[in-house]
Design a protein around this motif. Structure first.
Motif, PDB file in Angstrom:
ATOM      1  N   HIS A 207       0.837  -1.198   0.000  1.00 37.76           N
ATOM      2  CA  HIS A 207       0.000   0.000   0.000  1.00 37.76           C
ATOM      3  C   HIS A 207       0.876   1.253   0.000  1.00 37.76           C
ATOM      4  O   HIS A 207       1.877   1.308   0.696  1.00 37.76           O
ATOM      5  CB  HIS A 207      -0.851  -0.042   1.267  1.00 37.76           C
TER       6      HIS A 207
ATOM      7  N   SER B  17       0.681   4.181   1.353  1.00 34.43           N
ATOM      8  CA  SER B  17       0.991   4.866   2.610  1.00 34.43           C
ATOM      9  C   SER B  17       2.018   4.082   3.408  1.00 34.43           C
ATOM     10  O   SER B  17       2.807   4.664   4.156  1.00 34.43           O
ATOM     11  CB  SER B  17      -0.271   5.089   3.442  1.00 34.43           C
TER      12      SER B  17
ATOM     13  N   HIS C  51      -1.511   4.950  12.145  1.00 35.68           N
ATOM     14  CA  HIS C  51      -2.264   5.747  11.170  1.00 35.68           C
ATOM     15  C   HIS C  51      -2.188   5.140   9.780  1.00 35.68           C
ATOM     16  O   HIS C  51      -3.181   5.112   9.037  1.00 35.68           O
ATOM     17  CB  HIS C  51      -1.720   7.179  11.154  1.00 35.68           C
ATOM     18  N   ALA C  52      -0.998   4.657   9.417  1.00 31.78           N
ATOM     19  CA  ALA C  52      -0.875   4.030   8.094  1.00 31.78           C
ATOM     20  C   ALA C  52      -1.769   2.798   8.002  1.00 31.78           C
ATOM     21  O   ALA C  52      -2.413   2.555   6.982  1.00 31.78           O
ATOM     22  CB  ALA C  52       0.581   3.656   7.837  1.00 31.78           C
TER      23      ALA C  52
ATOM     24  N   LYS D 256      -4.493   2.316   9.605  1.00 32.63           N
ATOM     25  CA  LYS D 256      -5.889   2.761   9.499  1.00 32.63           C
ATOM     26  C   LYS D 256      -6.227   3.013   8.037  1.00 32.63           C
ATOM     27  O   LYS D 256      -7.296   2.632   7.548  1.00 32.63           O
ATOM     28  CB  LYS D 256      -6.097   4.060  10.282  1.00 32.63           C
ATOM     29  N   GLN D 257      -5.287   3.648   7.345  1.00 35.14           N
ATOM     30  CA  GLN D 257      -5.494   3.916   5.926  1.00 35.14           C
ATOM     31  C   GLN D 257      -5.621   2.616   5.150  1.00 35.14           C
ATOM     32  O   GLN D 257      -6.476   2.479   4.267  1.00 35.14           O
ATOM     33  CB  GLN D 257      -4.287   4.717   5.418  1.00 35.14           C
ATOM     34  N   VAL D 258      -4.775   1.659   5.491  1.00 34.81           N
ATOM     35  CA  VAL D 258      -4.815   0.364   4.806  1.00 34.81           C
ATOM     36  C   VAL D 258      -6.168  -0.298   5.014  1.00 34.81           C
ATOM     37  O   VAL D 258      -6.792  -0.817   4.070  1.00 34.81           O
ATOM     38  CB  VAL D 258      -3.689  -0.540   5.348  1.00 34.81           C
TER      39      VAL D 258
ATOM     40  N   GLN E 228      -8.924   1.129   5.708  1.00 41.78           N
ATOM     41  CA  GLN E 228      -9.927   1.904   4.983  1.00 41.78           C
ATOM     42  C   GLN E 228     -10.022   1.447   3.534  1.00 41.78           C
ATOM     43  O   GLN E 228     -11.107   1.279   2.988  1.00 41.78           O
ATOM     44  CB  GLN E 228      -9.501   3.375   5.042  1.00 41.78           C
ATOM     45  N   ASP E 229      -8.837   1.249   2.921  1.00 43.84           N
ATOM     46  CA  ASP E 229      -8.832   0.921   1.496  1.00 43.84           C
ATOM     47  C   ASP E 229      -9.008  -0.556   1.229  1.00 43.84           C
ATOM     48  O   ASP E 229      -8.992  -0.976   0.086  1.00 43.84           O
ATOM     49  CB  ASP E 229      -7.499   1.366   0.871  1.00 43.84           C
TER      50      ASP E 229
ATOM     51  N   LYS F   7     -14.751  -2.794   9.473  1.00 44.28           N
ATOM     52  CA  LYS F   7     -13.706  -1.792   9.265  1.00 44.28           C
ATOM     53  C   LYS F   7     -13.863  -0.645  10.241  1.00 44.28           C
ATOM     54  O   LYS F   7     -12.889  -0.152  10.828  1.00 44.28           O
ATOM     55  CB  LYS F   7     -13.764  -1.262   7.825  1.00 44.28           C
TER      56      LYS F   7
ATOM     57  N   GLN G 181     -11.105   0.654  13.002  1.00 45.54           N
ATOM     58  CA  GLN G 181     -10.589   2.017  13.093  1.00 45.54           C
ATOM     59  C   GLN G 181     -10.759   2.559  14.499  1.00 45.54           C
ATOM     60  O   GLN G 181      -9.882   3.210  15.070  1.00 45.54           O
ATOM     61  CB  GLN G 181     -11.342   2.929  12.119  1.00 45.54           C
TER      62      GLN G 181
END
Lengths: 551, 355
Positions: free
Chosen positions: A232, A234, A259-260, A262-264, A266-267, A325, A329
């Protein structure tokens, strides 16, 4: 942290190695549920066997030799509680030679091989059981281990301290390749994109040949081509930030990691036939390998990853994807909030009782927690002044100096060689920690142990501030066995127009050593301030146990 | 006129020496080693003896004392200058006593009986004139100079007695004595050297390059790693700027930390110091002990915004107490720190301790 990474290797080792060790690991993870786990193990073994047989190259003679090896080495394995470090190289070498052998001549039928192996393992297991009955630690022979009994911590030796073992390096390369393939999913054709293996740089001092030494000028992303669909973006960015030193400090690194992730999450979207709880964990593994190639994981990051993986695997299967998800988070947010932010508030409340008016406080380097404590104390109208001690080559103390001066605190700044000169003025020493080890040793930035030593000689109290999420179960007695080597070129300096070490690479007998961490013995530390209260250094295993029981 | 020429020439030389002393005081580790300073001081004192006008020993001692005071005032941290002046004064006293034919009264203060009965040695005013005194003193100073030339070699000759093969030796900064010591041992034995770079002057880098050119396995570590690697070190060998009267050291900053780390791991600490570094000072004179240089190497001017609000220090020297030292190796052999006071009484006369 090593446990979660090594789970895939675990399963291979179960195939290659005697079951004695496998039992150890399994029993460590789930006390009292061995029978079902054994069955699962066998299923896993068969699956792996299928996958291997698909490649269609087995060497009977080589295989037999390997079977000899583990069976010869199995009886000689120590039965005591420390089989880890001796056992780890055994499965490593066994499976490495296995994977080496995996490119050779044709084979007997698979059924025959399987039967052979099953028989051998059975015989090994019985012989092992016989030995272990009389062994000291009888955890493996007891059918039900009571939950209050200490878990035998049979950990795998992390890869980043086995650089001098070529078998381990080969194993890592294979693992990275495999992770790329497993992340491939269905039908995506990614050839040649994998988690890159970083190569070492420069001459390594012989005492540290078991550790990696990377150069900042060769970032790990050079070998990744675009698009790197396995990793990913990020996470790639995070890895680069780690390797260039843009994000440094254990709290900062953990928060950035979370945080990274969390982004993963999310996607992430669950592929059709998979369950979120299992697939997401598998997705995260190559990211973690990539990050540890950029810079070895810290203890706090390891604990955070363990927490995430646990949360993910606890998601019930009937939960919808969006809900799951969202839950994840939330979990991550609450972890950051509780363990890092609120913890630092609690610590600063305890610490302020220890700061009195007229104090002269010495701090070393840049610890976000210690800076926070001092700023808080200053806001609460305590009158004190601060001496910031710094050291080459990182010079992190300048950052701490800037933050404190901006607050308005009176500061003095010296280098660590002037410590004996400045210490007679000091009334207290506050130090931050990178991790607190289970035997009471404090692992922190290199130079911390020196400060504690000299402070002890001058009878100045030393207080270490550390959140509980940085406590880890490892034990270490010196700074050699597990450490990190930074870029050796950082030591080069130009002074008066002359750079003496400019061509150090060309001189054969010259080496530069740039250590990152060191361990401070507990007799130098007077007090540890944590969010659970103020404890002596030796109470760390108590806190770990309390935490484990809670969870 | 020859006399006037000689005098102006002499005073010129003295002035140039003083200005050189003043100049090379910035930054630790003088531009030239202490051995050179000692030699130049002795040569200058010999010239003063030869060219200045004096008629008896007392006058000569006055002249030398005056010049010595000026020289030490020019650079108080360069103690070898003062030490050489004291050596020469002792030489003068000895030569005078020998010329007078009186027995060697080496122990002027030893016994209480002497103190009570002799009523002080003030009758000895050094006012008698001896024609051969000048020649004798100059000859003695020549001997002193020869001794100074050989100090480094004498020390390095003892290297093989102290270093065995496959040792790991730690040192800090740059010392020419230690350099010669290790080079000598490296001719016959193989060992490893770890050099702590000693920020902010980073002289350890130079030392490391010099040693590695002699094929000695060298590693450079930052100062912060001294305690971390100390557990693998077998011996610590350091040089020093001055050896104090109580057996302690005035050495490069960071040496005290090194000594404490060595004590913690019970590693022997060996100091290689020639005899001309022995000084009758004690460490309690706080205002003269420490020397500071500009802290722009510690906190450079590029950190402009905070520079005005911060105190930055850059001390040059460290005090190392005698309990942390195991052995002194000097040109007259190895000694324990507790023996230093005796050596001092042989080198200097007690009345010369204060110039």
């Amino acid at each position: 942290m090593a446990d979660s990474d090594g789970r895939q290797i675990d399963s291979i080792n179960h195939a290659a190695d005697g079951d004695g060790k496998g039992h150890g690991i399994v029993r460590a993870k789930t006390e009292g549920k061995e029978l079902t786990k054994e069955e699962k193990q066998r299923l896993r073994k068969e699956k792996k066997q299928h996958k291997k047989n698909k490649k269609d190259d087995k060497v009977p003679t080589e295989k037999e030799k390997e079977k000899e090896k583990p069976s010869v080495q199995a009886p000689s394995k120590p039965v005591t509680q420390s089989p880890t470090h001796k056992a780890a190289p055994v499965p490593v070498s066994a499976s490495a030679s296995e994977s080496l052998a995996a490119a050779e001549k044709p084979v007997k039928t698979k059924a025959e091989l399987r039967a052979e192996r099953r028989a051998r393992q059975d015989s090994e297991r019985t012989s092992k059981q016989g030995k272990k009955e009389g062994g000291q630690q009888s955890t493996t022979s007891k059918p039900k281990a009571s939950p209050s009994e200490l878990q035998p911590v049979v950990k795998r030796l992390p890869e980043h301290v086995q650089v001098d073992d070529p078998a381990a390096l080969k194993k890592l390369a294979k693992k990275l390749e495999r992770q790329q393939k497993s992340g491939q999913g269905c039908g995506l054709n990614i050839t040649g994109v994998k988690v890159p293996l970083r190569s070492d740089y420069g001459y390594k001092v012989s005492l540290f040949s078991h550790l990696h030494q990377y150069s900042r000028k060769n970032p790990p992303t050079q070998q990744i081509s675009i698009p790197a669909t396995v990793i990913h973006p990020s996470v790639v960015r995070l890895g680069l930030q780690y390797s260039q030193g843009i994000i440094a400090g254990s709290n900062a690194r953990s928060v950035a990691l979370l945080h990274a992730f969390k982004q993963v999450i999310q996607d992430y979207s669950t592929p059709p036939n998979e369950e979120l709880s299992r697939d997401l964990v598998n997705k995260l593994s190559p990211y973690i390998s990539f990050l540890s190639q950029c810079r070895p994981l810290s203890a706090s990051m390891g604990n955070a990853i363990k927490y995430i993986k646990k949360e993910i695997s606890n998601i019930p299967s009937q939960c919808k994807e969006e809900e799951a998800k969202g839950k994840l988070q939330e979990c991550i947010d609450s972890y950051v909030n509780e363990k890092i932010i609120l913890a630092s508030e609690a610590i600063s409340k305890y610490a302020i009782e220890k700061i009195s008016n007229g104090d002269v406080i010495l701090v070393y380097g840049c610890s976000s927690l210690v800076n926070h404590i001092l700023c808080d104390a200053f806001e609460k109208q305590r009158k004190f002044r601060v001496i910031v001690v710094d050291s080459r080559p990182r010079l992190e103390g300048r950052e701490a100096l800037r933050r404190l001066v901006k607050k308005g605190i009176r500061c003095t700044y010296v280098l660590i060689s002037a410590l004996s000169y400045i210490l007679p003025e000091v009334s207290k020493v506050f130090l931050g920690a990178h991790a607190l080890l289970a035997n009471g040793y404090v692992m922190s930035r290199v130079g911390t142990s020196q400060i504690a030593l000299v402070a002890k000689a001058y009878n100045v109290p030393v207080l270490v501030c550390c959140e509980t999420y940085k406590f880890c179960e490892r034990v270490q007695t010196d700074s050699f066995v597990s450490n990190e080597l930074d870029d050796p070129d950082d030591l080069i300096v130009t002074r008066n127009g002359k750079t003496h070490l400019e061509n150090w690479q060309t001189v054969k007998s010259l080496g530069l050593l740039n250590l990152v961490y060191d361990v401070t013995p507990p007799d130098f530390v007077d007090l540890v301030i944590t969010d659970l209260g103020m404890i002596p250094c030796t109470s760390v295993p108590v806190v770990l146990r309390v935490k484990n029981v809670d969870q | 006129m020859p006399g006037a020429d000689k005098e102006t020439d002499l005073s010129e030389r003295i002035e140039s020496f003083l200005s050189e002393l003043k100049r090379c005081g910035s930054g630790a580790g003088s531009l030239r080693g202490s051995a050179e300073t000692a030699r130049e001081t002795s040569a200058l004192l010999r010239r003063i003896t030869a060219q200045a006008r004096w008629s008896n020993a007392g006058e000569l001692m006055e002249i030398i004392r005056k010049e010595g005071r000026r020289m030490t005032a020019a650079q108080p941290s360069e103690t070898t200058v003062g030490n050489m002046v004291r050596r020469v004064l002792k030489i003068i006293r000895e030569e005078y006593a020998r010329s007078r034919g009186s027995s060697e009264e080496t122990d002027q203060q030893e016994s209480l009986h002497k103190l009570l009965t002799s009523g002080g040695s003030s009758e000895d005013n050094f006012r008698q004139h001896f024609p051969h005194l000048k020649a004798n003193v100059i000859e003695a100073i020549n001997e002193l100079l020869t001794e100074l030339e050989g100090t480094t070699d004498n020390i390095s000759m003892q290297a093989l007695e102290h270093i065995h093969s496959n040792e790991v030796i730690m040192t800090i900064g740059r010392s020419r004595t230690v350099e010669a010591f290790l080079k000598d041992a490296a001719r016959k034995r193989k060992f490893h050297v770890i050099v702590a770079e000693c920020a902010p002057f980073c002289q350890g880098h130079e030392m490391a390059t010099i040693l590695s050119k002699e094929d000695i396995e060298t590693t450079v570590i930052p100062d912060a790693a001294i305690f971390a690697v100390m557990s693998r070190v077998n011996k610590v060998i350091i040089g020093t700027q001055t050896v104090l009267a109580n057996g302690g050291l005035r050495a490069l900053n960071g040496t005290h930390t090194l000594a404490l780390a060595a004590k913690h791991h019970s590693t022997p600490l060996i100091v290689c110091a020639p005899m001309f570094k022995l000084s009758p000072q004690f460490p309690n004179e706080e205002d003269t002990f420490h020397k500071f240089v500009s802290p722009h190497e510690v906190l450079p001017f590029t950190e402009g915004e905070i520079l005005s609000k911060v105190n930055a220090h850059c001390p040059v020297f460290d005090y190392v107490p005698p309990e942390l030292i195991t052995l002194f190796i000097s040109n007259i052999g190895g000694n324990a720190p507790s023996y230093i006071y005796r050596l001092m009484s042989e080198l200097y006369h007690p009345e010369d301790h204060e110039l």
